[in-house]
Design an enzyme around this catalytic site. Structure first.
Site, PDB file in Angstrom:
ATOM      1  N   SER A 211      17.047 -26.825   0.010  1.00  0.00           N
ATOM      2  CA  SER A 211      15.654 -27.125   0.283  1.00  0.00           C
ATOM      3  C   SER A 211      15.425 -28.641   0.190  1.00  0.00           C
ATOM      4  CB  SER A 211      14.753 -26.341  -0.671  1.00  0.00           C
ATOM      5  OG  SER A 211      13.418 -26.370  -0.243  1.00  0.00           O
ATOM      6  N   GLU A 322      11.320 -17.224   6.333  1.00  0.00           N
ATOM      7  CA  GLU A 322       9.870 -17.038   6.383  1.00  0.00           C
ATOM      8  C   GLU A 322       9.296 -16.580   5.052  1.00  0.00           C
ATOM      9  OE1 GLU A 322      11.675 -13.495   8.765  1.00  0.00           O
ATOM     10  OE2 GLU A 322      12.147 -15.591   8.308  1.00  0.00           O
ATOM     11  N   HIS A 409      14.447 -17.871   1.258  1.00  0.00           N
ATOM     12  CA  HIS A 409      14.712 -19.262   0.927  1.00  0.00           C
ATOM     13  C   HIS A 409      15.225 -19.368  -0.505  1.00  0.00           C
ATOM     14  CE1 HIS A 409      14.211 -23.533   1.674  1.00  0.00           C
ATOM     15  NE2 HIS A 409      13.531 -23.682   0.555  1.00  0.00           N
TER      16      HIS A 409
END
Length: 499
Positions: A211, A322, A409
């Site tokens: 990230s 998402e 994620h």
């Protein structure tokens, strides 16, 4: 409310000891430390790599730590950097104090590795540049160390503490603004100076992150200040990083904020309470500043123009990115609206296999945010004859499959670190899970050793080239290479979003 403690005056004094106790000891450039050894792995936690960035050092480039005498007991994590509250803590039972005095790093190394030249991996955490810490249980380097790879994890300043510009803070010749990135570079310099003492090879350093940590990897790939400090790079779900704030805009925004707080000078700014500085933290993507020293351009521009380090590069994303929309409600609708007439055509491609529209729209956003940028970076690197490997991760632990639609994620992190046992474990591990995590970890280990993820006993992972366009697919059915993954919809999405 957030929690933080002020330890700049007393932490080292509390940690220093002149009484010898059992534990591995290492002599560093600035003094001697003592860690803990368990099951063949020595860990050293809370090592200062810079002076506390407090008082006159707030919003300054990190300064080298002051040498200490006696023995520093490096047995517990240093404080996390001051940050906004976590909506989703990294597991039950996790707790660690916060402080502006937070520039500490941690090392995991095989027991008795002194004198060896082992590969080194430096982990950079995510958190949108507004949160995160090296103390999270899923960042434990034990599994790597058991395979003769040394892991270093570091704290870096986040939010307004780490990314802030103001005309009053300018110093002659000194970079301004991107203090969080400067912290990362300082930690890499510390590795170059000290890692030999742990048995590491300063000529074989891999940076890896997820990230905002992967975004950091990409910024470091492009930064002249980081050149030569690492030799391989892994970016896990790093996104596009397509925007950096111009320095003059960042300074104007910083001045407007300072004026509201009644802080008009550098001294006044540095005297503001930490709680005041934390107020309304800056957000990705507007965190990183084009300061002309650490960051010269956006990373898409750097990759496209070939202004990146010539090192082996491993990049990828997950199949359920998402999942981030829970923090960004309506993001998929805004993206599709921004595409104008092209948007509806792309949505229909995402619905072609019978996927409901609501699900398709969110999948489109997830692939736009993470999958497409990973493919694009692989493509740009390959075009310039770089060594690059691309992946897509979609494995869901068996006990979670009934309630989890995909690998969200950051869900690959526990697999990469092979975190099988943790006091904050969120699920039971099955034999299938253990096979996947062992494979993921070994691919990363091989890459750190040689710049190539392949090795004995693993499914061959082809390098990504502009001709083959092959990625490695990790999902519930196993591990297999796939050529031109989702080409039609990703090509359409790329065409619709390219200006």
């Amino acid at each position: 409310m957030f929690k933080f403690v002020s330890v700049s005056a007393g932490l080292l004094a509390c940690l220093l000891s002149t009484t010898a106790v059992a534990g591995p000891q290492v002599g560093l450039h600035d003094g001697k430390i003592e860690g803990v050894t368990e099951n063949g792995v020595s860990r050293y936690l809370g090592i200062p790599y810079a002076q506390p960035p407090v008082g006159p050092l707030r919003w300054r480039a990190p300064q080298s730590p002051s040498p200490w005498s006696g023995l520093l007991e490096a047995r517990s994590f240093g404080p996390d950097c001051v940050q906004m509250d976590m909506e989703s803590p990294p597991g039950p039972g996790f707790v660690n104090p916060e402080s502006e005095d937070c520039l500490y790093l941690n090392v995991w190394a095989p027991e008795n590795a002194t004198g060896k030249r082992l590969p080194v991996m430096v982990w950079i955490y995510g958190g949108a540049f507004i949160m995160g810490a090296s103390s999270y249980p899923s960042y434990d380097g034990t599994a790597f160390a058991k395979q003769d790879v040394i892991v270093v994890s570091l704290n870096y300043r986040v939010g307004r503490f780490g990314f802030f510009a103001h005309p009053a803070l300018k110093a002659d010749g000194e970079a301004v603004g991107n203090y969080g990135l400067m912290d990362q570079i300082k930690a890499l310099e510390w590795v170059q100076t000290n890692i030999v003492a742990f048995g590491g090879d300063p000529g074989n350093v891999t940076i890896f992150g997820e990230s905002a940590g992967a975004s950091s990897v990409n910024f470091l790939m492009a930064s002249p200040k980081a050149r030569g400090l690492f030799h391989k790079a892994i970016a896990q779900s790093g996104g596009s990083n397509g925007f950096v704030k111009p320095l003059d805009k960042a300074e104007a925004d910083g001045k407007a904020w300072g004026d509201k707080k009644g802080a008009l000078t550098a001294e006044a700014l540095r005297h503001l309470p930490a709680a005041t500085v934390l107020d309304a933290p800056v957000l990705l993507p507007e965190s990183v500043i084009a300061d002309a020293q650490v960051v010269l351009e956006s990373t898409p521009d750097a990759y496209k123009n070939g202004h990146i380090a010539d090192v082996p590069y491993l990049v990828g994303a997950n199949n359920y990115e998402e999942s981030l929309i829970r923090w960004l409600p309506g993001a998929e609708k805004k993206l599709i609206e921004s595409l104008g007439p092209k948007g509806e055509g792309v949505v229909k491609l995402y619905m072609a296999d019978g996927t409901p529209r609501e699900v398709a729209e969110k999948r489109l956003w997830g692939e736009y945010a993470m999958t497409l940028p990973a493919r694009w970076r692989a493509e740009q690197t390959a075009k310039k004859n770089g060594k690059v490997w691309l992946y897509r991760f979609g494995y869901v632990p068996e006990t979670l499959r009934a309630t989890t639609p995909g690998a969200g994620h950051e869900n690959e992190i526990e697999m990469v670190f092979d975190i099988r046992q943790s006091r904050t474990a969120r699920h039971e591990w099955t034999p299938s899970d253990l096979n996947m995590t062992a494979s993921m970890n070994r691919y990363w280990v091989n890459f750190a050793r040689t710049g190539n993820p392949n090795g004995e006993g693993l499914t061959p992972w082809p390098a990504y080239t502009a001709q083959s366009r092959t990625l490695m697919h990790f999902d519930n059915s196993g591990i297999a290479p796939v050529t031109d993954f989702a080409k039609a919809r990703l090509d359409a999405l790329e065409a619709a979003t390219t200006k």
